[in-house]
Write a protein that holds these residues in place. Structure first.
Motif, PDB file in Angstrom:
ATOM      1  N   THR A 510       4.026   1.382  -2.124  1.00  0.00           N
ATOM      2  CA  THR A 510       3.563   0.387  -3.090  1.00  0.00           C
ATOM      3  C   THR A 510       2.227   0.837  -3.676  1.00  0.00           C
ATOM      4  OG1 THR A 510       2.278  -0.896  -1.474  1.00  0.00           O
ATOM      5  CG2 THR A 510       4.634  -1.463  -1.748  1.00  0.00           C
ATOM      6  N   ASP A 512      -0.350  -1.044  -3.802  1.00  0.00           N
ATOM      7  CA  ASP A 512      -1.398  -1.537  -2.904  1.00  0.00           C
ATOM      8  C   ASP A 512      -1.737  -0.501  -1.840  1.00  0.00           C
ATOM      9  OD1 ASP A 512      -1.600  -3.882  -4.273  1.00  0.00           O
ATOM     10  OD2 ASP A 512      -0.333  -5.043  -2.916  1.00  0.00           O
ATOM     11  N   GLU A 513      -0.725   0.249  -1.370  1.00  0.00           N
ATOM     12  CA  GLU A 513      -0.994   1.308  -0.385  1.00  0.00           C
ATOM     13  C   GLU A 513      -1.857   2.411  -0.997  1.00  0.00           C
ATOM     14  OE1 GLU A 513       2.561   2.826   1.372  1.00  0.00           O
ATOM     15  OE2 GLU A 513       3.226   0.884   2.128  1.00  0.00           O
ATOM     16  N   GLU A 516      -5.392   1.022  -1.325  1.00  0.00           N
ATOM     17  CA  GLU A 516      -6.021   0.923  -0.007  1.00  0.00           C
ATOM     18  C   GLU A 516      -6.446   2.291   0.502  1.00  0.00           C
ATOM     19  OE1 GLU A 516      -7.731  -0.801   3.220  1.00  0.00           O
ATOM     20  OE2 GLU A 516      -6.947  -1.775   1.404  1.00  0.00           O
ATOM     21  N   LYS A 591      -0.439   2.737 -11.261  1.00  0.00           N
ATOM     22  CA  LYS A 591       0.196   1.424 -11.154  1.00  0.00           C
ATOM     23  C   LYS A 591       1.265   1.240 -12.221  1.00  0.00           C
ATOM     24  CE  LYS A 591      -0.805  -3.540 -11.022  1.00  0.00           C
ATOM     25  NZ  LYS A 591      -1.847  -4.598 -11.115  1.00  0.00           N
TER      26      LYS A 591
END
Length: 827
Positions: A510, A512-513, A516, A591
């Protein structure tokens, strides 16, 4: 005595005026300026020879005593001179624009470069320095004494493998601090002018008398306090050397006017900086002597002069009333002499470091405007005279910083624009609306925050109360951090893996990974930078001490300890984050292209990055992949899609760095914390050279975005959209200073309507949008290209680089190209 000879006034640009008043250079100033521009930067060994003798003679002394005696010897033995026509006197080295050598900080790199590794200083493409056979011989002869004793070698012994690896891949760079010194402060020059060094000496002697040497803490304070007494006497004796020289020259001078000037210089140097100044001339000479001696004693930079307009206005006003100054033009000529003295100062960086500090810059700042402690506009007549002086001198140092607030007059902004449009981006604007709350947020009192002045590029300090480098520590390469985060911690350029990750872009499921991972790597490298700089600070405390600047900062004498021991009132330090816009652009591209639109797979993107978009056999080709990534949303166009990602990441690094404490924590100062800054100096160019192709479509080796500005060429929706994107950043967290370059077409401000648009832009960005800082390059790219071809015709062409200006011609070609490539906006 009248300083300006109306008959000999001359100025070469009839467009040079401030608020309709034509700005002149007198013949005196014109001649001095031409002399200095024709003076090639050189390397001087005199300081190095004297310091080496002092370290040999006083070896084993307490570091404060050793450093004070070493400076005393330098000031006694270095050659001094007074140039024809000078009204302010004092030289840093044996010739104008010559750089002294500081062997106690580092000497090995100088020997390497003299041996041609990687090249001699006189063979550099930018920031060249010539060295005579005599000075080179002296440096080579003293070098063996320093083996194993330098500041750089002390630091090197303490570096961990992780730190060495972060430096090797170009993620963090603090080597310049190991080879040099801290700087980035403004000492209490106002107190020197109003009270004299005699006040500091009496305070130190009184403190010594109060010590009880049977108390261990009192006993440890004694050497620092004794060093203060030595330093006050040494600086006074140095000034008296010039008093004697001026008198001797006056006795031989045939021209009556110059004879009188030399006798007056002698009288002034016999008084200041030992005793309080009585006139504007004496105050400027006191300011200059202190700033000069700091530059001789210490290998740092960004020693600035504070709020000169408000601090020295009483001297100016009194002199006009008494007739000591016959007119404002006399004050401008004295200020011009000060500006030219500041231009004479020089420093040589290592071959690698000069790429990040390009332009023969010492980052000396003069702050004007702003508000007083009651919130009233503090602009005065001297504020305008500083602008007139800058317009007349038009050299890259000192930097002039104009403080903005919502009550500042349009008249003042017009005057600033008149100066800016002459070239060089002077002055830059700093918003009280953000700087003051940002400083209060870090623990500074409202009264002290309101009195802030600028040092270095964009760092705000309370002069005379803050310690070294509120920013100007390690340089953190955000572009490299993104690159290693996407490659499981491995640097593709070197194969080095300072810190392993949990996968690469192709293994993340994802977005988000991905985000992060970038945050985790950012946190790790920030921590390494803090460790690196804390090592340097501890070595500085043990082996350098900095007694002179400590003496001139409150409340080191009162506490009986130097800056690195926590003697200052406020303490902040922090790194420069470089490549902010690139991170936002990379995040937006990944993204949108990989996880939302799925136009490309992560594997396709990674292959294209590793091949620098040059593989034409894939489908799509490398060039096509690059175009897809370039077409993704870009920071600088008021597009929330990318702006919000940039803001989220930026807030993260701002909140991450303040988790850490300086080595002075718990030892007295308020703050004692790390803080962020976005001043890139010129490091976006060499840092970009270490970063491969990135997901924003940037090719390998291309410069990163400078400051908080959008990446060159990607802000396509005009200046308003660009400013709105930048204003979304949480700059109130950036107490170390946020910086923004904006390049405008000269035609934009040629008309009255254009000038009004400029004022509206400044007020909208700094006031309504709460921007922190803005500076302008108003110069046509075609002129810059012509200057590349025929540099001798443009030897005084000045440009804004980052938080500083520089003469364009001597800059490294890569940096010149980077400045030319910046987006040019039309109002």
């Amino acid at each position: 005595m009248k300083y300006v000879d109306e008959v000999t006034k001359r100025y070469k640009d009839t467009n040079a005026s401030i608020l309709g008043k034509t700005v002149y250079r007198s013949k005196r100033i014109e001649d001095l300026r031409n002399l200095l521009l024709a003076s090639a930067p050189t390397i001087c060994s005199q300081r190095a020879v004297a310091v080496t003798k002092a370290y040999q003679e006083f070896e084993g002394e307490n570091i404060y005593i050793l450093r004070a005696k070493a400076l005393k010897k330098v000031l006694e033995e270095m050659s001094i001179f007074i140039l024809d026509g000078e009204l302010l006197v004092g030289n840093q080295a044996s010739t104008p624009r010559s750089a002294p050598v500081f062997p106690e900080f580092s000497i090995n790199w100088i020997i390497d470069e003299l041996d041609g590794k990687p090249m001699r200083p006189d063979q550099r493409q930018g920031d060249r320095f010539i060295i005579s056979e005599e000075h080179e011989k002296n440096i080579r002869e003293l070098a063996p004494f320093w083996k194993g004793k330098t500041h750089a070698e002390h630091c090197e012994k303490l570096l961990t493998d992780d730190i060495r690896n972060t430096g090797a891949i170009g993620a963090v760079d603090s080597y310049w601090l190991m080879n040099g010194a801290d700087g980035h402060l403004t000492v209490d020059l106002k107190r020197v002018a109003y009270e004299g060094l005699i006040s500091f000496k009496k305070q130190a002697l009184s403190k010594i008398d109060s010590l009880d040497l049977s108390v261990p803490d009192d006993m440890t304070q004694l050497p620092f306090l004794q060093s203060c007494v030595i330093l006050c006497d040494a600086i006074t004796a140095f000034a008296h050397r010039y008093a004697t020289l001026a008198k001797e020259m006056g006795e031989k001078e045939n021209d009556p006017q110059r004879k009188a000037e030399l006798y007056k210089i002698s009288e002034i140097c016999n008084r200041v900086p030992e005793y309080p100044a009585r006139t504007f001339h004496e105050a400027l000479q006191a300011y200059w002597f202190i700033n000069l001696v700091i530059q001789i004693e210490n290998n740092g930079h960004s020693y600035s002069l504070g709020r000169m307009d408000t601090n020295l206005y009483p001297f100016y006003k009194n002199d006009l009333e008494s007739g000591e100054l016959e007119s404002a033009d006399d004050a401008v000529e004295l200020l011009s002499c000060l500006f030219l003295k500041l231009f004479q100062l020089n420093k040589i960086f290592t071959f690698d470091n000069q790429k990040s500090f390009s332009g023969y810059q010492l980052f000396q700042n003069i702050t004007i405007g702003g508000q007083d402690k009651n919130g009233h506009d503090a602009t005065n007549e001297l504020s305008y005279l500083v602008l007139e002086t800058q317009a007349a001198i038009r050299l890259h140092t000192p930097s002039v910083s104009a403080r903005y607030h919502d009550r500042v007059s349009n008249k003042f902004i017009h005057a600033c624009l008149d100066c800016i449009r002459l070239g060089g981006g002077q002055p830059a604007f700093y918003s009280d609306e953000i700087y003051i709350p940002a400083l209060v947020n870090r623990g500074m009192s409202v009264e002290d925050a309101t009195e802030y002045s600028v040092v270095g590029c964009v760092e705000a300090v309370c002069e005379g109360k803050c310690g070294h480098r509120p920013n100007g520590s390690g340089l953190i390469n955000l572009g490299k951090i993104v690159e290693v985060a996407l490659n499981n911690g491995v640097d593709p350029r070197t194969g080095i893996c300072p810190h392993a990750g949990n996968g690469d872009l192709t293994t993340f499921k994802t977005f988000d990974e991905v985000f992060e991972a970038i945050k985790q790597f950012s946190a790790w490298y920030i921590r390494e930078q803090v460790i690196w700089d804390n090592i340097i600070d501890k070595c500085t405390e043990q082996y350098i001490g900095d007694p002179l600047v400590s003496m001139l900062i409150e409340d080191c004498i009162g506490r009986g300890r130097g800056l690195k021991e926590g003697g200052m009132y406020y303490d902040y330090a922090g790194p420069e984050f470089i490549g902010t816009a690139n991170v936002g652009n990379c995040l937006a591209a990944i993204k949108k292209v990989v996880f939302e639109d799925k136009t490309l797979t992560a594997a396709q993107v990674m292959h294209a990055l590793h091949t620098n978009f040059k593989d034409m056999e894939t489908s799509p080709t490398g060039a096509e992949i690059q175009q897809i990534l370039v077409s993704a949303p870009k920071f600088g166009n008021d597009d929330d899609y990318v702006d919000e990602l940039t803001v989220e990441y930026f807030r993260f690094i701002c909140e991450e760095i303040v988790k850490y404490k300086t080595t002075r924590y718990g030892r007295g100062p308020i703050g004692a914390m790390w803080q962020p800054s976005t001043s890139t100096i010129s490091a976006n160019v060499p840092f970009g050279a270490m970063v491969g192709a990135t997901p924003d479509g940037r090719v390998a080796g291309e410069p990163l975005a400078d400051t908080t500005a959008p990446m060159h060429g990607t802000d396509t929706h005009g200046p308003t959209a660009s400013l709105k994107s930048v204003s979304k950043l949480p700059t109130v967290l950036v107490s170390g200073g946020a910086l923004l370059n904006l390049k405008l077409s000269p035609a934009s401000v040629d008309t009255q309507a254009g000038r009004q648009k400029f004022i509206s832009l400044v007020r909208t960005f700094l006031g309504d949008l709460k921007g922190m800082h803005i500076q302008f390059n108003i110069v046509n790219a075609d002129i810059l290209k012509e200057a590349q071809k025929e540099p001798q015709k443009y030897k005084d062409l000045m440009v804004r680089v980052a938080g500083y200006s520089a003469l364009f011609a001597p800059l490294d070609r890569d940096l010149q190209n980077d400045i030319i490539a910046r987006t040019e906006h039309v109002l």
